[in-house]
Design a protein around this motif. Structure first.
Motif, PDB file in Angstrom:
ATOM      1  N   ILE A  59       5.856  -1.054  -0.981  1.00  0.00           N
ATOM      2  CA  ILE A  59       5.397  -2.117  -0.077  1.00  0.00           C
ATOM      3  C   ILE A  59       5.398  -1.593   1.356  1.00  0.00           C
ATOM      4  CG2 ILE A  59       5.839  -4.460   0.770  1.00  0.00           C
ATOM      5  CD1 ILE A  59       7.361  -5.036  -1.792  1.00  0.00           C
TER       6      ILE A  59
ATOM      7  N   THR B 186      -3.317 -11.732  -1.261  1.00  0.00           N
ATOM      8  CA  THR B 186      -2.448 -12.571  -2.089  1.00  0.00           C
ATOM      9  C   THR B 186      -2.660 -14.047  -1.788  1.00  0.00           C
ATOM     10  OG1 THR B 186      -0.650 -12.400  -0.472  1.00  0.00           O
ATOM     11  CG2 THR B 186      -0.673 -10.787  -2.259  1.00  0.00           C
TER      12      THR B 186
ATOM     13  N   ALA C 285       3.507 -10.647   7.403  1.00  0.00           N
ATOM     14  CA  ALA C 285       3.042 -11.682   6.479  1.00  0.00           C
ATOM     15  C   ALA C 285       4.080 -12.793   6.334  1.00  0.00           C
ATOM     16  CB  ALA C 285       2.729 -11.064   5.121  1.00  0.00           C
TER      17      ALA C 285
ATOM     18  N   ARG D  55      -1.017  -3.608   3.765  1.00  0.00           N
ATOM     19  CA  ARG D  55      -1.442  -4.736   4.614  1.00  0.00           C
ATOM     20  C   ARG D  55      -2.708  -5.380   4.031  1.00  0.00           C
ATOM     21  NH1 ARG D  55      -0.449  -2.793   8.871  1.00  0.00           N
ATOM     22  NH2 ARG D  55       1.003  -4.167   9.933  1.00  0.00           N
TER      23      ARG D  55
ATOM     24  N   ILE E  48       7.518 -12.467  -3.240  1.00  0.00           N
ATOM     25  CA  ILE E  48       7.437 -11.081  -3.716  1.00  0.00           C
ATOM     26  C   ILE E  48       8.826 -10.524  -3.961  1.00  0.00           C
ATOM     27  CG2 ILE E  48       6.712  -8.736  -3.092  1.00  0.00           C
ATOM     28  CD1 ILE E  48       4.520 -10.080  -1.342  1.00  0.00           C
TER      29      ILE E  48
ATOM     30  N   LEU F  99       1.318  -2.517  -2.261  1.00  0.00           N
ATOM     31  CA  LEU F  99       1.215  -3.770  -1.504  1.00  0.00           C
ATOM     32  C   LEU F  99       1.082  -3.388  -0.025  1.00  0.00           C
ATOM     33  CD1 LEU F  99       3.592  -6.354  -3.225  1.00  0.00           C
ATOM     34  CD2 LEU F  99       1.135  -6.013  -3.488  1.00  0.00           C
TER      35      LEU F  99
ATOM     36  N   VAL G  34       3.117 -15.129   3.351  1.00  0.00           N
ATOM     37  CA  VAL G  34       4.084 -14.863   2.275  1.00  0.00           C
ATOM     38  C   VAL G  34       5.269 -15.784   2.508  1.00  0.00           C
ATOM     39  CG1 VAL G  34       5.659 -13.158   1.268  1.00  0.00           C
ATOM     40  CG2 VAL G  34       3.342 -12.473   1.952  1.00  0.00           C
TER      41      VAL G  34
ATOM     42  N   LEU H 240      -1.733  -7.233   0.764  1.00  0.00           N
ATOM     43  CA  LEU H 240      -0.955  -8.434   1.058  1.00  0.00           C
ATOM     44  C   LEU H 240      -1.861  -9.565   1.539  1.00  0.00           C
ATOM     45  CD1 LEU H 240       2.167  -6.867   2.803  1.00  0.00           C
ATOM     46  CD2 LEU H 240       2.175  -8.140   0.646  1.00  0.00           C
TER      47      LEU H 240
ATOM     48  N   LEU I 123       4.695  -6.461   5.492  1.00  0.00           N
ATOM     49  CA  LEU I 123       5.362  -7.572   4.810  1.00  0.00           C
ATOM     50  C   LEU I 123       6.054  -8.481   5.823  1.00  0.00           C
ATOM     51  CD1 LEU I 123       6.273  -9.037   2.251  1.00  0.00           C
ATOM     52  CD2 LEU I 123       8.197  -7.411   2.102  1.00  0.00           C
TER      53      LEU I 123
END
Length: 528
Positions: A238, A223, A246, A217, A229, A215, A252, A220, A243
């Motif tokens: 990840i 998605t 995001a 950049r 997640i 996962l 996310v 991600l 993350l």
């Protein structure tokens, strides 16, 4: 009198593990909390080392572990064991991949619910005296798509639980067969499709060069907006900074991590980020799981140390405790065939093919191949065994093949080793008499019946009258007693071979004397 087998438990473990070792006649010391220096100073006294995640089995520790045969990890991850170093030293590394599967899968489901309903934030707010009922608007999991990255032991359990929650399940796993996907009731997809479809993503894969930052950049960004997640597998799967970004952007909606790239995770860019939940690697932390993995690692290590059974090994093919007694005579035969070929052919080995037929073809061939390689590679290393022999063969660039024949030949069971050399393929083969006594029956195209044992001499000569007498006289004059004498030849007057078992070692001077006998082409002293 049987030798004492000793095991060290160097991490805190359920006491039932030590009880199992003791019940099976193994001496065990429980010493959790040792420093690396303390462990290094005592590890040479032990045949087995039982650990959890605290003990780091590094190359220096393994170099000091002169008697160590097995490291048992009570749990799944073996990141704290130097697998290549253990393999090179012939140490089996085992884990217990099933003991905490349910526990870890349940933790992933729990974190999914926590994300869906914002439970940690709602709890903290309520206990702070607030009543922010309108602030915490959750989502249902029913009817949502959960995407599994990895559908092995734990991933498959998550799949069944998710289906029970009336979720749709998509799975990305290169090793998942279409038949297994149908059996699980999941939709097998490629990674890009999973990223596009999933409302929740959970990771259940080991950390490898292929899965590191799976996962990323870039991924991600692929998605679905609002995805949640969960990672209870391994840190490093990840990109944690990506993350956070995001989460900050709202792409996310939430993330829950039980594992981090650096542990203990006392600092992380994710800490304090809205929508982020963390737990301190609790995936296996239930009382049931701790008992299960402790019992399993003790049983697996005991089976290996006492019976030769290999279960859940990272660096060696499995061999059950039930199979081991049946395979033991075959492995003895295979190792001796490997020793015979290795000692005669020396450095001129390019490839190895291990063939089995008859009764041998119905057995687990991996341990037989391992035994052949252990015998063959013993020519080059004094510390070779079935664990590190394949490693050493790979280091030398040997091509190793396995061949299984269903046919019935001249023998009810047969193991053959074909060694490719710069001068062509050389073949040796053997069988078992009475299903237990190994015997050589073919050597380099010549039929010969011999027991490979102790000190022997391999001689190639021109078949001629009087040669055996000259050979016996030469050995007698050197003070070497003949135990057994085994002969074979291609044709009358052609090439003949002799395998002579003798009492004691054969000095180089005697080899020189025999080499000067009329008609002798080759003399090689052997040791089994």
């Amino acid at each position: 009198m049987p030798m004492t087998v000793r095991v060290l438990i160097s991490d805190k473990m359920d006491p039932r593990a030590a009880a199992i070792f003791r019940d099976r006649g193994i001496e065990v010391d429980e010493r959790p909390g040792l420093t690396p220096e303390e462990l290094k100073s005592i590890i040479g006294d032990y045949d087995g080392l039982a650990i959890r995640s605290a003990t780091k089995v590094t190359k220096p520790i393994l170099e000091a572990a002169t008697n160590l045969k097995v490291v048992g990890r009570a749990g799944i991850g073996v990141d704290n064991v130097d697998i290549p170093a253990a393999t090179a030293r012939g140490v089996v590394v085992m884990n217990t991949p099933f003991g905490n599967s349910i526990t870890t899968a349940e933790h992933a489901i729990a974190l999914m619910f926590a994300l869906a309903r914002q439970l940690p934030e709602a709890d903290a707010s309520t206990q702070a005296g607030k009543w922010e009922k309108n602030r915490f608007m959750g989502v249902e999991v029913t009817g949502k798509t959960i995407g599994l990255i990895g559908a092995g032991n734990i991933g498959s359990i998550v799949a069944t639980r998710a289906l029970g929650l009336r979720m749709k399940v998509a799975a990305y796993d290169p090793f998942l067969t279409p038949e297994r996907a149908v059996e699980l009731g999941v939709d097998k997809v490629e990674l890009d499709e999973l990223l596009r479809r999933a409302d929740f993503i959970t990771l259940h894969t080991p950390l490898t060069d292929q899965t590191r930052n799976i996962l990323s950049r870039e991924n991600l960004a692929k998605t679905k907006k609002g995805v949640r997640i969960v990672n209870c597998a391994r840190g490093g799967l990840i990109d944690e900074q990506a993350l956070k970004e995001a989460l900050d952007s709202g792409h996310v909606a939430g993330a829950a991590l039980d594992v981090f790239e650096t542990e203990p995770a006392t600092a992380s860019p994710l800490f304090g980020t809205p929508g982020f939940i963390s737990t301190p690697h609790l995936g296996a932390s239930t009382s049931e799981a701790q008992v299960n993995v402790a019992i399993q690692v003790a049983e697996q290590m005991s089976d290996y140390l006492l019976l030769g059974g290999v279960t859940n090994a990272i660096n060696m093919p499995s061999l059950s405790a039930e199979e081991a007694p049946r395979l033991r005579p075959y492995m003895a035969l295979a190792e001796n065939l490997g020793k015979l070929a290795g000692q005669i052919l020396g450095e001129d080995v390019r490839s190895v093919a291990v063939e089995v037929e008859g009764a041998a073809a119905a057995l687990n061939q991996k341990p037989i191949t391992g035994a052949v390689l252990a015998g063959l590679m013993g020519t080059y290393s004094q510390t070779v065994n079935m664990v590190n022999a394949p490693f050493l063969a790979k280091e030398r660039g040997l091509d190793v093949k396995e061949v299984r024949h269903d046919r019935e030949g001249d023998y009810h069971t047969l193991v053959a080793v074909e060694v490719g050399t710069s001068h062509g393929v050389r073949r040796v083969a053997g069988t078992l008499f009475g299903n237990k006594a190994p015997r050589l029956v073919e050597m380099f195209g010549v039929e010969v019946e011999a027991e490979l044992t102790g000190s022997m001499i391999y001689i190639v000569n021109t078949d001629a009258p009087g040669f055996i007498g000259k050979l016996g006289t030469a050995l007698g004059e050197a003070g070497i007693n003949i135990a057994t004498f085994n002969l074979g030849r291609r044709a009358a007057g052609g090439e003949a071979v002799a395998l002579v078992a003798v009492d004691g070692d054969v000095p180089p001077a005697v080899v020189g004397t025999l080499s000067k006998l009329e008609g002798v082409r080759e003399v090689v002293p052997l040791r089994f």
